[in-house]
Structures are given as structure tokens and as C-alpha cells.
Design a protein around this motif. Structure first.
Motif, mmCIF file in Angstrom:
data_model
loop_
_atom_site.group_PDB
_atom_site.id
_atom_site.type_symbol
_atom_site.label_atom_id
_atom_site.label_comp_id
_atom_site.label_asym_id
_atom_site.label_seq_id
_atom_site.Cartn_x
_atom_site.Cartn_y
_atom_site.Cartn_z
ATOM 1 N N GLU A 207 -9.021 -4.521 40.674
ATOM 2 C CA GLU A 207 -10.428 -4.672 40.208
ATOM 3 C C GLU A 207 -10.843 -6.030 39.773
ATOM 4 O O GLU A 207 -11.202 -6.296 38.702
ATOM 5 C CB GLU A 207 -10.597 -3.625 39.105
ATOM 6 N N TYR A 235 -14.624 -4.789 35.557
ATOM 7 C CA TYR A 235 -15.152 -3.949 34.171
ATOM 8 C C TYR A 235 -14.540 -4.861 33.097
ATOM 9 O O TYR A 235 -14.063 -5.954 33.028
ATOM 10 C CB TYR A 235 -14.010 -2.680 34.358
ATOM 11 N N ASP A 239 -11.299 -2.240 29.126
ATOM 12 C CA ASP A 239 -11.206 -1.269 30.221
ATOM 13 C C ASP A 239 -10.308 -1.547 31.149
ATOM 14 O O ASP A 239 -10.076 -0.992 32.243
ATOM 15 C CB ASP A 239 -12.297 -0.660 30.408
ATOM 16 N N THR A 240 -9.865 -3.088 31.127
ATOM 17 C CA THR A 240 -9.369 -3.533 32.394
ATOM 18 C C THR A 240 -7.826 -3.710 31.970
ATOM 19 O O THR A 240 -7.227 -4.613 31.130
ATOM 20 C CB THR A 240 -9.791 -5.136 32.676
ATOM 21 N N ASP A 254 -4.004 -4.766 28.135
ATOM 22 C CA ASP A 254 -5.313 -5.137 28.699
ATOM 23 C C ASP A 254 -5.767 -6.527 28.662
ATOM 24 O O ASP A 254 -5.157 -7.389 28.010
ATOM 25 C CB ASP A 254 -6.138 -4.140 27.753
ATOM 26 N N TYR A 278 -8.652 -0.559 36.735
ATOM 27 C CA TYR A 278 -9.577 -0.213 35.799
ATOM 28 C C TYR A 278 -9.123 1.097 34.983
ATOM 29 O O TYR A 278 -8.946 2.141 35.738
ATOM 30 C CB TYR A 278 -10.877 0.200 36.477
ATOM 31 N N GLN A 279 -8.845 0.955 33.765
ATOM 32 C CA GLN A 279 -8.324 2.156 32.984
ATOM 33 C C GLN A 279 -8.929 2.205 31.686
ATOM 34 O O GLN A 279 -8.430 1.849 30.686
ATOM 35 C CB GLN A 279 -6.587 1.896 32.868
#
Length: 410
Positions: A207, A235, A239-240, A254, A278-279
Motif C-alpha cells: 500500500e 493510509y 494503520d500502516t 507500524d 493496510y492493517q
């Protein structure tokens, strides 16, 4: 008449005999208590379910959050990205020649030599070479065809033969070629440049705006630098998820942590693979919280149990039991064993329920030390008197119109 509302009785026979002796009004009250809605179980229900094999097929254990438990949870971290730097203490060099690289080799000669059919060198190059050769003129140069480094790390140079180039810098290789041309060419000077650098690269995928191969420079870029060179993450940083694959080892964190903690933002090495995923992380709140049950995103690299409770509005004054805040989590087998939990391992991990007593001032300090994980579930248990209060409100709602009508009739 006082009616105690409960979910079950330890002695069903005695409970049935007691119900037979109750008046119709009392029976109505008991029936109303058993059917009133609730937002979650009480403390006693959770504790009883942990001991009942039928109610607890997973075999979860309930652990109070003590200083030792908080210390164990605070130390529970995934494999640090910085741990991959300890496996190889050899200094990182991003200017070395490797297999797959394409080299541009230029040979400068004086007078008539092996490569004298080439074009005349530029004025600046001729000036430098003339100074080095004592002012002699007639300098020619020849750029050899692009030379690719073979799989075994070697290259073939005309009139020199095969040379092992992998691991050398362009300057070292140029000096070696020049030395081997010494007896065959008149004062040869050699320049080597990496035209296509493949070995000193990393792959950035996932991402980011421009995934692909990124070439490392002698500036020794860090992981966050490579994400930025690849166009940046799509993102938000929290959240990455950044996963680093180095040789046969993998670690992840992260992007927010990489940007906040320089120790984790290690330097990339040739051959690294960086996956940007993206998590989004979130936790869920149920029960008698000050706000409605909801899935709450982290929105920051780290969230403690205290912060999560504050975001949920804390225990609701009218219906919560502050003695019973439960954290449901699947732990790793290693952490479970360190706390003496022998519950069988499930595919998600070892199920454990942590209990926090918010009536104890010490618990507020411990809650600040316990970090939340993605997919954690918080349950703020209902107070035992919650159903009784709901029943009183229901009776009041039913009787109030009749009382009002009787007052108006008078």
C-alpha cells in the motif's frame, strides 16, 4: 416486597418450591426480572462461566490484573524490527558491485594503444590525464560495451580476462583493470561506473503510491526513507503495517513507530523486501460503558487499557459494576505459560480474560501499563442491581398512568 433478580439459582428445586409460595404479584415481578434486557453479564456470571465446563468450552482463565501480570503484558511485544540488525554486524555498504549489475567501463590511453581507435577524450578529461601523465598529449578513450556481472560475480574484460568483480567498489575494480593493462597499454587509465544497479536495491510493495524496486545509495536509507521514496503510504501511519523480510527472518511494526522511534527505523540492506500492508487496529467495547457499544480504532501507535476505558466513557454510573472490567484476549502460548495458564491453545491463541478492579486506586496505575492489541474486547460488567432498577422503572411506567388518572378523577 423485595424481589431479587438473578439469572440462575444454585438449587433449582428449592427455587421452584419458593416460587410456589409467592403471591401472584411476586411471580409477576420475578417473571419481569428474568425477561428484562441487559447489555452484558455481571461479574458473577463471568466468574461462574470460567469454572463451568459446559459454559466454558474454550477453557479460558480469568486473571486479575496484578503488578506482575501488568509487567508481563507491558513486556509483550512482537519481534522488533531492530532485532534484525543484530544478526549481522558487518557494516552495510551500498556501493558494492553485485551479480546482475551492468557496468560501464571506459579506458583512456596515451598515443597508439589497445583502444586507440576510440574517440578523443573530452577537454576536461584530457587535461586531467595530461597532468597525470606529465603533459603528454594524444589521449584517446574507449567505452566498452555494457558489461553485466555474471551470476558467479565475474566479468570479462578485453585483453584482461575474467575478473571477480562482485563485492568490489567501482574504484577498486577500475584500479585492478588498470593494473592488468599496465604491460599491454601505454599508461592506461580506467573508469568504472555502475550503469544499472540491481544488487544494491530493495523491493517495496503493498500500500504505497509507487511500489517497485528502490536503489540504495551511499546515504544508507532507513526503512521510513524507502517508504517515502516509494511515494509514501496510502493510509495513515498508525494503520500502516510495515513488514521487513531480511534473508530468512521477518519482523514488523507500524509506520508510526518507525517515524517515532529512530531505534526501530533501521537502515535498509541490499536484498531487503519491505511489504507495506493496510492493517487498521481496533478494539471493541461491550456492556455497561458510558458510551454505546462500538468498534474503536486505535488512531495512534499505542493505546493503553486506561486510554481505551476513557474513550469508551468509563463505567456508566447507573448500571456498571466498576469492580468488574474484563479484557478478553487471545494470548500467545509463551505469554500464557509465563503467567501459569495451562489452557489448551486454539488456532487464535490462548483465551484469557483479565479482570480490572476500578474501585482500587492501584488499578489506575496498572491500567496505564497494559497495552491494548488489535481485536481486543472490553466488557464493563453490569451491576447486580441493574435489573432491579430496570424492573422498578418498568413498574413505574405501568402504574404512573393509573395513578395520574385516579388523581384527575378526584
Amino acid at each position: 416486597m423485595i424481589v431479587k433478580c438473578s439469572r440462575s439459582s444454585p438449587n433449582p428445586g428449592r427455587a421452584r418450591r419458593g416460587l410456589l409460595r409467592l403471591s401472584p404479584a411476586a411471580l409477576l415481578a420475578v417473571a419481569a426480572c428474568s425477561t428484562l434486557p441487559d447489555s452484558g453479564p455481571t461479574e458473577s456470571v463471568v466468574l461462574h462461566a470460567a469454572k463451568d465446563l459446559k459454559s466454558n468450552p474454550l477453557g479460558f482463565a480469568v486473571l486479575p490484573i496484578t503488578p506482575s501480570v501488568a509487567a508481563t503484558l507491558a513486556a509483550e511485544v512482537p519481534p522488533l524490527v531492530s532485532s534484525l540488525d543484530t544478526t549481522d554486524i558487518t557494516p552495510t555498504h551500498n556501493d558494492r558491485i553485485g551479480a546482475g549489475d551492468v557496468l560501464a567501463i571506459t579506458v583512456f590511453e596515451l598515443g597508439s594503444g589497445l583502444f586507440s581507435s576510440g574517440s578523443t577524450a573530452s577537454a576536461a578529461q584530457s587535461s586531467e590525464l595530461n597532468a597525470a601523465s606529465g603533459g603528454t598529449t594524444g589521449v584517446t578513450n574507449q567505452t566498452l560495451p555494457p558489461t553485466e556481472v555474471e551470476t558467479d560475480g565475474s566479468i570479462a574484460v578485453p585483453y584482461v580476462g575474467r575478473i571477480q568483480a562482485a563485492g568490489m567498489t567501482p574504484q577498486t575494480l577500475a584500479a585492478l583493470i588498470q593494473a592488468r593493462l599496465g604491460s599491454k597499454s601505454q599508461n592506461a587509465q580506467v573508469m568504472v561506473r555502475i550503469a544499472s544497479d540491481v544488487s544494491n536495491t530493495v523491493i517495496v510493495s503493498g500500500e504505497v503510491h509507487k511500489p517497485g524496486r528502490v536503489m540504495l545509495s551511499t546515504a544508507q536509507e532507513r526503512l521510513s526513507d524507502l517508504v517515502a521514496i516509494a511515494g509514501g503510504a496510502i493510509y495513515p501511519p498508525e494503520d500502516t503495517h510495515v513488514q521487513l523480510v531480511r534473508r530468512d527472518r521477518t519482523a514488523a511494526t507500524d509506520l508510526g513507530t518507525l517515524e517515532t522511534y529512530p531505534r526501530e527505523d533501521i537502515r535498509a540492506r541490499p536484498g531487503d523486501r519491505i511489504h507495506v500492508i493496510y492493517q487498521p487496529r481496533s478494539y471493541t467495547v461491550f456492556g455497561a460503558a458510558g458510551k454505546e457499544a462500538t468498534e474503536t480504532p486505535f488512531k495512534s501507535p499505542h493505546v493503553s487499557l486506561a486510554e481505551a476505558l476513557a474513550r469508551s466513557g468509563g463505567p456508566a454510573d447507573s448500571r456498571a459494576d466498576p469492580n468488574a472490567v474484563f479484557l478478553f484476549r487471545f494470548e500467545t502460548p509463551e505469554v500464557a505459560r509465563s503467567m501459569g495458564v495451562s489452557t489448551p491453545v486454539t488456532p487464535q491463541g490462548v483465551p484469557i480474560v483479565y479482570q480490572l478492579d476500578m474501585m482500587s486506586p492501584t488499578s489506575y496505575f496498572l491500567a496505564q501499563r497494559v497495552p491494548l492489541k488489535g481485536h481486543d474486547l472490553l466488557l464493563l460488567a453490569n451491576a447486580k442491581t441493574n435489573r432491579f432498577y430496570k424492573f422498578n422503572q418498568l413498574i413505574g411506567a405501568l402504574i404512573s398512568p393509573a395513578i395520574t388518572a385516579a388523581w384527575v378523577a378526584k
